[in-house]
Design a protein around this motif. Structure first.
Motif, short mmCIF file in Angstrom:
data_model
loop_
_atom_site.label_atom_id
_atom_site.label_comp_id
_atom_site.label_asym_id
_atom_site.label_seq_id
_atom_site.Cartn_x
_atom_site.Cartn_y
_atom_site.Cartn_z
N ASP A 580 0.38 -1.50 -0.17
CA ASP A 580 0.12 -0.10 0.32
C ASP A 580 0.38 0.83 0.00
O ASP A 580 0.17 2.53 0.15
CB ASP A 580 -0.58 0.12 1.57
CG ASP A 580 -2.06 -0.58 1.33
OD1 ASP A 580 -2.30 -1.42 -0.11
OD2 ASP A 580 -2.41 -1.72 2.36
N VAL A 581 2.25 1.17 -0.12
CA VAL A 581 3.12 2.08 0.56
C VAL A 581 3.38 2.84 -1.24
O VAL A 581 4.04 1.70 -1.30
CB VAL A 581 4.27 2.10 1.25
CG1 VAL A 581 4.98 3.42 1.73
CG2 VAL A 581 3.18 1.43 2.44
N ILE A 582 3.57 3.50 -1.39
CA ILE A 582 4.67 4.23 -2.86
C ILE A 582 5.82 5.42 -1.55
O ILE A 582 5.05 6.34 -1.14
CB ILE A 582 3.69 5.47 -3.59
CG1 ILE A 582 2.73 3.77 -3.94
CG2 ILE A 582 4.37 5.31 -4.46
CD1 ILE A 582 1.66 4.60 -5.62
N ALA A 583 6.56 5.45 -2.08
CA ALA A 583 8.18 6.00 -1.71
C ALA A 583 8.43 6.79 -2.85
O ALA A 583 8.28 6.34 -4.09
CB ALA A 583 9.28 5.44 -1.30
N VAL A 584 8.27 8.65 -2.90
CA VAL A 584 8.62 8.86 -3.34
C VAL A 584 10.05 9.88 -3.24
O VAL A 584 10.05 10.67 -2.50
CB VAL A 584 7.41 10.26 -3.43
CG1 VAL A 584 7.64 11.50 -4.79
CG2 VAL A 584 6.27 9.41 -3.68
N ASP A 585 11.19 10.13 -4.29
CA ASP A 585 12.39 9.69 -3.83
C ASP A 585 12.71 11.57 -4.47
O ASP A 585 12.64 11.75 -5.87
CB ASP A 585 13.14 8.86 -4.33
CG ASP A 585 14.62 9.17 -4.43
OD1 ASP A 585 14.86 10.70 -3.55
OD2 ASP A 585 15.80 8.82 -4.54
N VAL A 586 12.21 12.56 -4.16
CA VAL A 586 12.79 13.93 -4.10
C VAL A 586 13.98 14.34 -4.27
O VAL A 586 14.95 14.60 -3.49
CB VAL A 586 11.70 14.90 -3.26
CG1 VAL A 586 12.31 16.08 -3.84
CG2 VAL A 586 10.15 14.63 -3.94
N ARG A 587 14.42 14.85 -5.55
CA ARG A 587 16.33 15.32 -5.80
C ARG A 587 15.87 16.41 -6.41
O ARG A 587 15.27 16.88 -6.33
CB ARG A 587 16.40 14.30 -6.90
CG ARG A 587 16.37 12.64 -6.82
CD ARG A 587 17.10 12.14 -5.63
NE ARG A 587 17.32 10.97 -5.54
CZ ARG A 587 18.55 9.94 -6.33
NH1 ARG A 587 19.33 10.82 -6.48
NH2 ARG A 587 17.72 9.16 -5.36
N SER A 588 16.82 17.11 -5.42
CA SER A 588 16.57 18.26 -6.32
C SER A 588 17.28 18.92 -7.09
O SER A 588 18.27 18.36 -7.98
CB SER A 588 17.58 19.37 -4.95
OG SER A 588 19.10 19.14 -5.60
N PRO A 589 17.43 19.79 -8.37
CA PRO A 589 17.87 20.63 -9.08
C PRO A 589 19.16 20.18 -9.11
O PRO A 589 20.20 19.77 -10.35
CB PRO A 589 17.84 21.76 -9.30
CG PRO A 589 16.40 22.55 -8.57
CD PRO A 589 16.25 21.50 -7.36
N LEU A 590 19.81 20.30 -8.15
CA LEU A 590 21.11 19.64 -8.14
C LEU A 590 22.11 18.28 -8.56
O LEU A 590 22.85 18.02 -9.43
CB LEU A 590 22.05 20.35 -7.34
CG LEU A 590 22.14 21.60 -6.36
CD1 LEU A 590 23.67 21.36 -5.28
CD2 LEU A 590 23.06 22.27 -7.16
N HIS A 591 20.87 17.34 -8.34
CA HIS A 591 21.27 16.31 -8.57
C HIS A 591 20.61 15.50 -9.93
O HIS A 591 19.48 15.90 -10.65
CB HIS A 591 19.85 15.09 -7.67
CG HIS A 591 20.38 13.79 -7.43
ND1 HIS A 591 21.29 13.45 -6.46
CD2 HIS A 591 20.23 12.32 -8.31
CE1 HIS A 591 21.63 12.08 -7.01
NE2 HIS A 591 20.46 11.58 -7.51
#
Length: 727
Positions: A580-591
């Protein structure tokens, strides 16, 4: 801009001068008069001494105008509000016109040893040449008036005094009670050695006795160091340990004696005690200021006066009532109008209307950020720029690779590479940066430069000093891991050092604040104000995330200097067990790399600023960097913080641990897979997440750092008021 009273004042004074100014502003407003302030810098203080918080609060509450640099105000009366401000070292950046101009003298020229406090020889010349007025002096008391006359300045004395005022509403009258043993006798002052008598005199007027208990606030450490053992009936408190009004309520008698050399020009602490209704015991010469409202004695006679008050309830009550009545009659805020009328020109006619001139352009602020390993420095400066708003044009001059973010938000921005990219050593790079920075300063002509970084570069410091026309401010995050003497040594190049607040401040070792008087602290700085967060549904739709899933935010930093592979591995295992879980990997514009971890329920988003989308998520797994930690707590987002413990970083472990002990978050080491796994399971429980959210929500009223910095900058650099604030 037109004012009835224009105060040319230093907003950094710590004692009676600032208290007097505060009540003058309040009284001026109550009298229906308009006050303005031209900030000056007294040579009595170091360049970066912090502004007086109570004066800033009064300026804000009374709506007093700080005159911007590009304005030429006009006033009926201009007051140079301390004798140290009429000095060749003091520069007034703003010209003004006034019908009358006075120097308010808050201190005697000489002490009892004949030593000069101020070089008064050139007062007349400076006031005439710089401000266009003949020398006119307004002493704050009869004591100062007598001193000025003795020093050959009778001809310049105005007939009246500019006496200090006080708001009696701030000092409720202490309820009378029959004095008992031990009598609680106290005093307060700023912690200056001249405010205290010599050790033998102090133990005479504040003696060891079962009949008396002495409470003293603002005792200098140098004075305390003289004792082998402090008298058992002394209680010593730091300066401003508690509000003065509350401190005075705990006393029975106020007793003030000081060094032999000092001449107390007025005695604002005494005025506060009298307003509270305390019997006051003072040196005989202070009768000039306080008449029969006090009892007077030499230091060796003071204990007998205390005993008289204790043994004679009638004397005690009479003295207490006389004290309060004396202040009501002589020093209440309602006295301001009469005080003003005595110094204003009685034949006042409106000043001629100024010639119309083209509106001056908005001042320029140049903000300089270091490169860093993430977006922290740039984000703080963007938050401050937003808070400054239209009162100034902000130009970004940055070493951050992500400078395009500032351009996308409508700011003029320039990028300069750090030394590694240019393959230069420190000396060569600083020489390069000096040339680039100096050219930018000449081109943009800022009135203020802001530096956000751990160590101000030599090239930056030299360029700003060479330019010489901009106030300089260092925005400096705290929670340093170790002392950094190289950084501290560069404080003297700045007009102000501002430290964004830390929720975990009690765990900060204070390495960034060896001199607390040089570092102004504000609330935590948030890139996204709490009232601008999207709601859950909107945030998920904008991010194109499912509305019915349990969403876990993943933000483990750039990983440029710390390995987060183990926490990522444990997260993937958690996803395998919880469909039931979705992980959202948020990266910065530097990545710039593509997604390194693969899982059908691990998605990646590049989002900036992330703060406005935080309500999209049910919980988070994040590094404990300054911005991420405070943004998550402010948004009440249940979080597992995994500190980046690289030695070059701030003490993220302390930040995460403090939050865990407060019940705001969980924390685990990046090297502890078992703790990470257990805490992910805890976060799957909605009731547990709700308990963390409730704890975070209790931290209300702590999130105004960017606006507080903008307010400080307005006073430090004479920025215009924000027109949006008047709507």
């Amino acid at each position: 801009m037109e004012f009835d009273v224009l105060y040319l004042a230093d907003l950094r004074f710590p004692g009676g001068t600032s208290t007097s100014l505060k009540y003058d502003l309040r009284a001026c407003k109550q009298a229906g008069l308009r006050a303005g302030i031209l900030p000056l810098r007294s040579p009595l203080f170091s360049r970066n001494r912090i502004l007086n918080a109570s004066v800033l609060a009064e300026i804000r509450s009374t709506g007093t105008i700080i005159v911007p640099q590009n304005e030429r105000p006009r006033a009926r009366v201009a007051l140079l509000y301390h004798p140290s401000l009429l000095d060749k070292r003091v520069h007034c950046r703003t010209r003004f016109d006034a019908q009358a101009c006075y120097l308010v003298v808050h201190q005697t020229i000489r002490n009892r040893d004949g030593q000069r406090a101020f070089p008064s020889d050139h007062w007349s010349t400076l006031l005439t040449d710089w401000y266009g007025h003949a020398l006119k002096l307004l002493p704050v008391s009869g004591i100062v008036r007598e001193d000025l006359a003795r020093n050959g300045l009778s001809h310049a004395l105005h007939a009246g005094n500019w006496e200090n005022l006080i708001d009696l509403a701030d000092y409720p009258q202490k309820q009378f009670r029959n004095p008992k043993s031990p009598l609680i006798i106290g005093r307060h002052s700023r912690p200056s050695t001249d405010k205290w008598p010599s050790l033998p005199v102090a133990t005479t007027c504040y003696p060891q006795s079962p009949d008396f208990a002495f409470r003293m606030m603002g005792v200098p450490q140098a004075f305390l160091d003289q004792f082998e053992d402090l008298p058992s009936n002394w209680q010593v408190l730091p300066f401003s340990k508690e509000p003065v009004s509350g401190f005075l309520q705990g006393l029975d008698i106020y007793s003030y004696f000081h060094s032999r050399a000092l001449v107390e020009a007025f005695g604002y602490g005494v005025l506060e005690a009298l307003a509270t209704g305390l019997p006051c015991v003072l040196p005989p010469y202070m009768e000039t200021s306080f008449s029969d409202a006090c009892l007077y004695a030499e230091p060796d006679e003071a204990p007998r006066v205390y005993e008289r008050l204790r043994s004679d309830p009638c004397l005690f009550e009479t003295t207490s009532r006389k004290a309060r009545g004396f202040v009501e009659e002589r020093f209440g805020l309602d006295q301001f109008r009469a005080k003003f009328d005595k110094v204003a020109d009685p034949s006042f006619t409106a000043l001629p209307a100024p010639k119309k001139r083209r509106a001056a352009p908005a001042p320029v602020i140049m903000t300089v950020t270091s490169n860093g390993v993430g977006l922290g420095h740039l984000s703080r400066q963007l938050a401050i720029a937003r808070a400054i708003g239209p009162r100034a044009n902000v130009v970004f001059f940055s070493l951050s690779e992500a400078i395009e973010i500032a351009r996308s938000m409508g700011y003029l921005a320039e990028f300069r590479p750090f030394r590694q990219r240019l393959e230069l050593d420190f000396e060569a790079w600083n020489s390069y940066f000096f040339q680039e920075m100096r050219e930018a300063l000449s081109h943009y002509k800022p009135c203020l430069t802001l530096f956000d970084g751990n160590l101000p570069y030599a090239g930056f410091v030299d360029a700003v000093e060479s330019y010489g026309q901009a106030t300089s401010v260092w925005i400096r995050r705290g929670l340093w891991r170790t002392p950094q003497p190289n950084s501290i040594s560069r404080e003297g190049f700045f007009d102000a050092i501002i430290e964004p607040g830390e929720l975990c401040a009690p765990l900060d070792e204070g390495h960034s604040r060896p001199n607390p008087n040089s570092v102004a602290r504000v609330d935590p700085v948030l890139m996204t104000p709490r009232d601008q967060l999207f709601d859950r549904t909107t945030a998920r739709r904008v991010l194109k995330l499912p509305e019915d899933a349990i969403l876990c935010l993943v933000q483990l930093g750039s990983e440029a200097n710390f390995d987060m592979s183990l926490p990522r591995a444990r997260l993937l295992e958690f996803l395998d067990r919880h469909p039931d879980v979705i992980a959202v990997d948020v990266r910065s514009p530097l990545h710039f790399e593509e997604q390194a971890d693969f899982h059908e329920r691990l998605v990646m988003r590049k989002v900036y600023p992330l703060g406005q989308y935080l309500r999209a998520f049910d919980f988070a797994v994040c590094a404990a960097g300054y911005n991420t930690f405070h943004e998550n707590i402010a948004a009440a987002l249940p979080s597992i913080f995994i500190p980046n413990s690289n030695p070059i970083m701030d003490v993220q472990e302390a930040r995460a641990e403090y939050g865990a002990r407060a019940g705001w978050n969980l924390t685990a080491s990046a090297e502890d897979p078992y703790a990470i796994g257990e805490q992910l399971v805890q976060m799957f429980d909605p009731d547990f997440r709700q308990s963390l959210t409730r704890s975070c929500l209790r931290k209300a009223g702590w999130w105004n750092g960017a606006s507080q910095i903008a307010e400080l900058l307005q006073a430090i650099a004479q920025l215009p008021a924000n027109p949006l604030e008047d709507r």
